[in-house]
Design a protein around this motif. Structure first.
Motif, PDB file in Angstrom:
ATOM      1  N   THR A  91      -3.741 -14.513   5.372  1.00 42.29           N
ATOM      2  CA  THR A  91      -3.059 -13.307   4.900  1.00 42.29           C
ATOM      3  C   THR A  91      -2.316 -13.649   3.624  1.00 42.29           C
ATOM      4  OG1 THR A  91      -1.091 -13.802   6.231  1.00 42.29           O
ATOM      5  CG2 THR A  91      -2.759 -12.355   7.206  1.00 42.29           C
ATOM      6  N   THR A  92      -2.177 -12.670   2.750  1.00 37.31           N
ATOM      7  CA  THR A  92      -1.424 -12.864   1.520  1.00 37.31           C
ATOM      8  C   THR A  92      -0.122 -12.108   1.622  1.00 37.31           C
ATOM      9  OG1 THR A  92      -2.607 -11.002   0.537  1.00 37.31           O
ATOM     10  CG2 THR A  92      -3.442 -13.213   0.063  1.00 37.31           C
ATOM     11  N   LYS A  93       0.946 -12.752   1.176  1.00 38.63           N
ATOM     12  CA  LYS A  93       2.274 -12.145   1.263  1.00 38.63           C
ATOM     13  C   LYS A  93       2.545 -11.334   0.010  1.00 38.63           C
ATOM     14  CE  LYS A  93       7.186 -13.308   1.704  1.00 38.63           C
ATOM     15  NZ  LYS A  93       8.164 -14.408   1.785  1.00 38.63           N
ATOM     16  N   ALA A  94       2.707 -10.054   0.173  1.00 41.95           N
ATOM     17  CA  ALA A  94       3.007  -9.185  -0.956  1.00 41.95           C
ATOM     18  C   ALA A  94       4.465  -9.342  -1.367  1.00 41.95           C
ATOM     19  CB  ALA A  94       2.716  -7.725  -0.593  1.00 41.95           C
ATOM     20  N   ASP A  95       4.704  -9.284  -2.696  1.00 40.30           N
ATOM     21  CA  ASP A  95       6.069  -9.423  -3.223  1.00 40.30           C
ATOM     22  C   ASP A  95       6.794  -8.082  -3.125  1.00 40.30           C
ATOM     23  OD1 ASP A  95       5.503 -12.060  -3.893  1.00 40.30           O
ATOM     24  OD2 ASP A  95       4.642 -11.463  -5.810  1.00 40.30           O
ATOM     25  N   ILE A  96       7.139  -7.697  -1.913  1.00 37.64           N
ATOM     26  CA  ILE A  96       7.784  -6.405  -1.671  1.00 37.64           C
ATOM     27  C   ILE A  96       9.220  -6.633  -1.210  1.00 37.64           C
ATOM     28  CG2 ILE A  96       7.681  -4.279  -0.321  1.00 37.64           C
ATOM     29  CD1 ILE A  96       4.677  -4.711  -0.046  1.00 37.64           C
ATOM     30  N   ASP A  97      10.104  -5.836  -1.721  1.00 35.92           N
ATOM     31  CA  ASP A  97      11.516  -5.939  -1.353  1.00 35.92           C
ATOM     32  C   ASP A  97      11.679  -5.641   0.141  1.00 35.92           C
ATOM     33  OD1 ASP A  97      14.223  -5.963  -1.113  1.00 35.92           O
ATOM     34  OD2 ASP A  97      14.622  -4.381  -2.577  1.00 35.92           O
ATOM     35  N   GLN A  98      12.083  -6.645   0.906  1.00 35.88           N
ATOM     36  CA  GLN A  98      12.217  -6.497   2.352  1.00 35.88           C
ATOM     37  C   GLN A  98      13.391  -5.601   2.736  1.00 35.88           C
ATOM     38  OE1 GLN A  98       9.857  -7.708   4.348  1.00 35.88           O
ATOM     39  NE2 GLN A  98       8.833  -8.459   2.500  1.00 35.88           N
ATOM     40  N   ASN A  99      14.291  -5.335   1.778  1.00 28.48           N
ATOM     41  CA  ASN A  99      15.440  -4.486   2.062  1.00 28.48           C
ATOM     42  C   ASN A  99      15.141  -2.997   1.852  1.00 28.48           C
ATOM     43  OD1 ASN A  99      17.163  -6.696   2.636  1.00 28.48           O
ATOM     44  ND2 ASN A  99      17.484  -7.029   0.432  1.00 28.48           N
ATOM     45  N   SER A 100      13.936  -2.707   1.371  1.00 29.16           N
ATOM     46  CA  SER A 100      13.572  -1.316   1.119  1.00 29.16           C
ATOM     47  C   SER A 100      13.365  -0.572   2.431  1.00 29.16           C
ATOM     48  CB  SER A 100      12.298  -1.247   0.281  1.00 29.16           C
ATOM     49  OG  SER A 100      12.483  -1.869  -0.972  1.00 29.16           O
ATOM     50  N   SER A 101      13.807   0.679   2.468  1.00 23.79           N
ATOM     51  CA  SER A 101      13.609   1.504   3.651  1.00 23.79           C
ATOM     52  C   SER A 101      12.180   2.036   3.671  1.00 23.79           C
ATOM     53  CB  SER A 101      14.595   2.669   3.639  1.00 23.79           C
ATOM     54  OG  SER A 101      14.316   3.535   2.552  1.00 23.79           O
ATOM     55  N   SER A 102      11.758   2.544   4.831  1.00 24.52           N
ATOM     56  CA  SER A 102      10.415   3.099   4.951  1.00 24.52           C
ATOM     57  C   SER A 102      10.228   4.281   4.012  1.00 24.52           C
ATOM     58  CB  SER A 102      10.156   3.527   6.397  1.00 24.52           C
ATOM     59  OG  SER A 102      11.123   4.487   6.822  1.00 24.52           O
ATOM     60  N   ASN A 103      11.307   5.050   3.790  1.00 27.11           N
ATOM     61  CA  ASN A 103      11.236   6.182   2.875  1.00 27.11           C
ATOM     62  C   ASN A 103      11.022   5.706   1.441  1.00 27.11           C
ATOM     63  OD1 ASN A 103      11.417   8.971   2.180  1.00 27.11           O
ATOM     64  ND2 ASN A 103      13.504   8.603   1.431  1.00 27.11           N
ATOM     65  N   GLU A 104      11.742   4.649   1.073  1.00 27.50           N
ATOM     66  CA  GLU A 104      11.583   4.087  -0.261  1.00 27.50           C
ATOM     67  C   GLU A 104      10.184   3.510  -0.449  1.00 27.50           C
ATOM     68  OE1 GLU A 104      14.794   1.322  -0.173  1.00 27.50           O
ATOM     69  OE2 GLU A 104      16.148   2.644  -1.286  1.00 27.50           O
ATOM     70  N   MET A 105       9.677   2.869   0.605  1.00 29.66           N
ATOM     71  CA  MET A 105       8.344   2.308   0.549  1.00 29.66           C
ATOM     72  C   MET A 105       7.296   3.400   0.366  1.00 29.66           C
ATOM     73  SD  MET A 105       8.342  -0.989   0.704  1.00 29.66           S
ATOM     74  CE  MET A 105       6.675  -1.313   1.261  1.00 29.66           C
ATOM     75  N   ALA A 106       7.472   4.507   1.058  1.00 30.00           N
ATOM     76  CA  ALA A 106       6.530   5.620   0.950  1.00 30.00           C
ATOM     77  C   ALA A 106       6.537   6.193  -0.464  1.00 30.00           C
ATOM     78  CB  ALA A 106       6.892   6.700   1.963  1.00 30.00           C
ATOM     79  N   LYS A 107       7.740   6.338  -1.051  1.00 24.84           N
ATOM     80  CA  LYS A 107       7.838   6.834  -2.419  1.00 24.84           C
ATOM     81  C   LYS A 107       7.191   5.864  -3.400  1.00 24.84           C
ATOM     82  CE  LYS A 107      12.092   9.555  -1.837  1.00 24.84           C
ATOM     83  NZ  LYS A 107      13.514   9.715  -2.268  1.00 24.84           N
ATOM     84  N   ARG A 108       7.397   4.565  -3.151  1.00 26.13           N
ATOM     85  CA  ARG A 108       6.810   3.555  -4.028  1.00 26.13           C
ATOM     86  C   ARG A 108       5.285   3.605  -3.947  1.00 26.13           C
ATOM     87  NH1 ARG A 108       6.966   0.979  -8.663  1.00 26.13           N
ATOM     88  NH2 ARG A 108       6.438  -1.230  -8.560  1.00 26.13           N
ATOM     89  N   LYS A 109       4.768   3.790  -2.749  1.00 19.30           N
ATOM     90  CA  LYS A 109       3.327   3.858  -2.555  1.00 19.30           C
ATOM     91  C   LYS A 109       2.737   5.034  -3.322  1.00 19.30           C
ATOM     92  CE  LYS A 109      -0.203   4.033   1.079  1.00 19.30           C
ATOM     93  NZ  LYS A 109      -0.443   3.994   2.546  1.00 19.30           N
ATOM     94  N   ILE A 110       3.379   6.179  -3.229  1.00 18.25           N
ATOM     95  CA  ILE A 110       2.903   7.360  -3.951  1.00 18.25           C
ATOM     96  C   ILE A 110       2.951   7.132  -5.455  1.00 18.25           C
ATOM     97  CG2 ILE A 110       3.403   9.779  -4.469  1.00 18.25           C
ATOM     98  CD1 ILE A 110       4.415  10.066  -1.594  1.00 18.25           C
ATOM     99  N   ALA A 111       4.036   6.499  -5.925  1.00 16.53           N
ATOM    100  CA  ALA A 111       4.181   6.244  -7.361  1.00 16.53           C
ATOM    101  C   ALA A 111       3.079   5.329  -7.878  1.00 16.53           C
ATOM    102  CB  ALA A 111       5.556   5.628  -7.631  1.00 16.53           C
ATOM    103  N   VAL A 112       2.780   4.282  -7.119  1.00 15.39           N
ATOM    104  CA  VAL A 112       1.748   3.337  -7.543  1.00 15.39           C
ATOM    105  C   VAL A 112       0.377   3.995  -7.527  1.00 15.39           C
ATOM    106  CG1 VAL A 112       0.548   1.201  -6.926  1.00 15.39           C
ATOM    107  CG2 VAL A 112       3.043   1.292  -6.847  1.00 15.39           C
TER     108      VAL A 112
END
Length: 348
Positions: free
Chosen positions: A145-166
Motif C-alpha cells: 500500500t502507498t501512504k498518501a500525504d493527507i492531513d490526518q487532522n482533516s475532518s471527513s467534511n474537509e476531506m469530501a470538499k478536498r476530493k471535489i476540488a481535486v
C-alpha cells in the motif's frame, strides 16, 4: 575503510587548496558510483577549497536535505547550492505553475521538493490517486500500500470538499521528480491526466505540460514506457520536456553554479582584487563520473573547458576507455582523479 578514505581525501585536497588562493578550475562530481555505492561511501571531498558541485540525475528530496545527508555521510560541509539534482531545474518553472494544480511522481518527499521550489498547489501522485475511486484497476491485487500525504487532522467534511476540488480542477503540469515506485498505477494515472487535459474521467482534451528530470534507466525507462503506452492509446503524440544528464543544459547550469561559489572562496583576497576580478572564467572544469553514456557523453557535448574523467567504481568496469563515448581520462577511483588534477593544475 571509511576513515582511511577520509584521510586520503583530506591529504589530497588540503595539498590542492594550498597551491592557489584563486582557483582556476572547478569540479562536478557524480554521486552514485563515484562517491557512493548504495549507501556506502567510496570517497570524500573533505577540505576542498576550490568550487565543486555534486551533479546527479537522482532526486526525490530537497537540495538542502541531500546536502545535509551527503555532508554527514562524507564528513564534509556541503551547501544546498552545491547539489544539482535531476529535478533542480524545476525551480525555474515556479512563475509558470506557482498557483496551478500540479502532480509530482516518484519516490521520496515529492510535495516537499516542489513546495520548496515555490509551487503552492502540488500533490504527490499517491495523494492525487486517493481522490479517485477505482482509478488504479490493479489496486485490489497489490500486496503493498502507498501512504498518501493527507492531513490526518482533516475532518471527513474537509476531506469530501478536498476530493471535489481535486476532481474538478484541471492538472496543469505533471512532474516526474524521481523513479516511479508503482509503474502500472502511475502510467495509468498520467495517461488519464494527459489525455483529458488534466481531468481524469472526462472527455479528451489538450494535454497539460509534462516535465521529466532525466533520461536514464529508472526515470528514463519510465518515460519510454509512458510514451509508448500513451502514443498507442491516444491520437496525439505525448509532448514533454526532459531535463538532466545527458542534456548539455545541465553542464552549462553547473558552470554557473560553480562561478557563483567563487565569492566565498575569494573572501581572503583583498577587496580591490575581488572587485576588479570581473566574471570569473575557469581554465578547466572537470566532470568525474562512472557512466560513459550519461556523464562522459554530456561532458563531451558541453565542450571546452570541460574535461571528462571516467572512474571504474560504478557503471563502467572496462579495462580500456569506452568505445562510443570515450573520456579524456580513465581512472580506477575518484582519488586517482584528484591526484591527476593535482599534477595538472598545481604541478605537484
Amino acid at each position: 575503510m571509511r576513515r582511511q578514505l577520509f584521510t586520503i581525501a583530506s591529504r589530497l585536497f588540503s595539498r590542492l587548496s594550498s597551491q592557489s588562493d584563486r582557483p582556476s578550475f572547478g569540479i562536478a562530481f557524480d554521486i552514485d558510483g563515484v562517491f557512493l555505492l548504495g549507501h556506502a561511501p567510496v570517497g570524500s571531498p573533505r577540505n576542498l577549497k576550490i568550487p565543486f558541485v555534486f551533479l546527479t540525475n537522482g532526486g526525490g528530496f530537497s537540495e538542502s536535505k541531500r546536502a545535509q545527508d551527503l555532508g554527514q555521510l562524507l564528513g564534509v560541509n556541503i551547501l544546498p547550492s552545491q547539489v544539482i539534482q535531476g529535478h533542480t531545474p524545476f525551480k525555474q518553472l515556479v512563475n509558470r505553475f506557482e498557483n496551478e494544480l500540479v502532480v509530482a511522481v516518484g519516490k521520496g518527499e515529492l510535495a516537499a521538493v516542489m513546495s520548496e521550489y515555490g509551487d503552492k498547489n502540488v500533490l504527490s501522485v499517491d495523494e492525487y490517486t486517493s481522490y479517485f475511486d477505482a482509478i488504479d484497476p490493479l489496486a485490489p491485487y497489490k500486496r503493498w500500500t502507498t501512504k498518501a500525504d493527507i492531513d490526518q487532522n482533516s475532518s471527513s467534511n474537509e476531506m469530501a470538499k478536498r476530493k471535489i476540488a481535486v476532481q474538478t480542477q484541471r492538472v496543469q503540469a505533471a512532474f516526474v521528480v524521481s523513479d516511479s515506485v508503482d509503474w502500472s498505477r502511475d502510467i495509468q494515472v498520467l495517461c488519464d491526466i494527459l489525455r483529458t487535459g488534466g481531468l481524469p474521467g472526462r472527455e479528451t482534451a489538450k494535454q497539460p505540460h509534462a516535465t521529466f528530470p532525466a533520461e536514464r534507466l529508472g526515470v528514463g525507462a519510465f518515460r519510454i514506457a509512458l510514451e509508448a503506452i500513451y502514443n498507442r492509446t491516444h491520437p496525439i503524440l505525448l509532448a514533454y520536456t526532459s531535463y538532466g544528464k545527458p542534456n548539455p543544459f545541465v553542464y552549462a547550469n553547473a558552470e554557473t553554479v560553480l562561478r557563483n561559489l567563487m565569492p566565498s572562496l575569494l573572501s581572503n583576497l583583498d577587496v580591490e582584487n575581488t572587485i576588479n576580478s570581473g566574471i570569473h572564467c575557469f581554465k578547466s572544469l572537470y566532470m568525474i563520473g562512472d557512466n560513459p553514456k550519461i556523464d562522459i557523453r554530456c561532458a563531451r557535448q558541453a565542450g571546452d573547458p570541460w574535461f571528462s574523467i571516467l572512474t571504474r567504481t560504478g557503471v563502467f568496469k572496462g579495462k580500456d576507455n569506452h568505445s562510443e563515448f570515450p573520456a579524456d581520462l580513465v581512472v580506477d577511483t575518484v582519488e586517482d582523479a584528484v591526484n591527476f588534477m593535482l599534477r595538472k593544475e598545481c604541478g605537484s
